[in-house]
Design an enzyme around this catalytic site. Sequence first.
Site, PDB file in Angstrom:
ATOM      1  N   LYS A  43      40.460  56.721  35.121  1.00 40.28           N
ATOM      2  CA  LYS A  43      40.199  55.640  36.074  1.00 40.28           C
ATOM      3  C   LYS A  43      41.307  55.604  37.124  1.00 40.28           C
ATOM      4  O   LYS A  43      42.487  55.514  36.787  1.00 40.28           O
ATOM      5  CB  LYS A  43      40.089  54.305  35.337  1.00 40.28           C
TER       6      LYS A  43
HETATM    7  O1  LIG Z   1      37.367  40.998  35.554  1.00 41.34           O
HETATM    8  P1  LIG Z   1      37.620  41.579  34.205  1.00 41.34           P
HETATM    9  O2  LIG Z   1      36.844  40.890  33.132  1.00 41.34           O
HETATM   10  O3  LIG Z   1      39.066  41.724  33.883  1.00 41.34           O
HETATM   11  O4  LIG Z   1      37.005  43.044  34.206  1.00 41.34           O
HETATM   12  C1  LIG Z   1      37.457  44.098  34.959  1.00 41.34           C
HETATM   13  C2  LIG Z   1      36.806  45.330  34.387  1.00 41.34           C
HETATM   14  O5  LIG Z   1      36.911  46.472  35.154  1.00 41.34           O
HETATM   15  C3  LIG Z   1      37.215  47.595  34.368  1.00 41.34           C
HETATM   16  O6  LIG Z   1      38.591  47.896  34.500  1.00 41.34           O
HETATM   17  C4  LIG Z   1      36.344  48.703  34.890  1.00 41.34           C
HETATM   18  O7  LIG Z   1      36.130  49.726  33.995  1.00 41.34           O
HETATM   19  C5  LIG Z   1      36.977  47.174  32.977  1.00 41.34           C
HETATM   20  O8  LIG Z   1      37.694  47.936  32.043  1.00 41.34           O
HETATM   21  C6  LIG Z   1      37.380  45.729  33.080  1.00 41.34           C
HETATM   22  O9  LIG Z   1      36.933  44.902  32.110  1.00 41.34           O
END
Ligand SMILES: O=P(O)(O)OC[C@H]1O[C@](O)(CO)[C@@H](O)[C@@H]1O
Length: 225
Positions: A86
């Site tokens: 990522k």
């Molecule tokens: O707004 P939140 O719940 O922290 O979510 C962001 C999300 O984006 C990500 O980083 C994308 O993969 C997830 O791992 C993560 O949960």
Amino acid sequence: MLILLDTANLEEIKRLNDLYPIDGVTTNPSIIAKEDKDFLELLTEIKNIIGQDKMLHAQVLSTGAEEMVEEAEFLAEKFGENLYVKVPVIFEGIKAIKILSKKGIKITATAVFTPQQAFMAAKAGVNFVAPYVNRLDNISADGINVVSEIVKLFKVHQLDTKVIAASFKNVNQIHQCLLQGSQAITANPELIEKLVYHPMTELGVEGFISDWEKVYGQGKKVNNL
Ligand SMILES: O=P(O)(O)OC[C@H]1O[C@](O)(CO)[C@@H](O)[C@@H]1O
């Protein structure tokens, strides 16, 4: 259509991977930090639970392209074919993505808030883009619409990149993203369970069992009458 678990909690991963049609696990630095364990050991354990054929998404921490590339190469080397690195869609992130995609490393562009960011990441060669639906909704934007426009952009321009919608607060957001054609979603264990649970279903099953037991007695099964 892919369903990923957005957690690094080993117990939850074990339990949900056993129950549901899970295609992999996504993590980010905040999710990893919650577990307070050795990073590489944790990722190794996750991989052991889900198996080599399922996806694991793990994020780089650096903010300079060169260092991101080094981190990504390290992770890809360590965790093999189904590791998706990522990379956040900051300026240097796009540069890192260009370099990494040429090296054949699989990449998920993360922290995506606009269709334009998704488009640039896709042009640079990512496999997935992760738009943050609930974080968009929380700033009075429209997360579902952003997902929908990204899906459309990729279709119109025949880009192979897939959408992995992320950052959910409720199942309706997930449902709407799926309706808009998002090819994948990642959500925490609680929300994944809510995709299945319904009190009327539970009640229905209780009724079947009690009706059956009135006639056949307790502990009898269809293969044991
Ligand atoms: O707004 P939140 O719940 O922290 O979510 C962001 C999300 O984006 C990500 O980083 C994308 O993969 C997830 O791992 C993560 O949960």
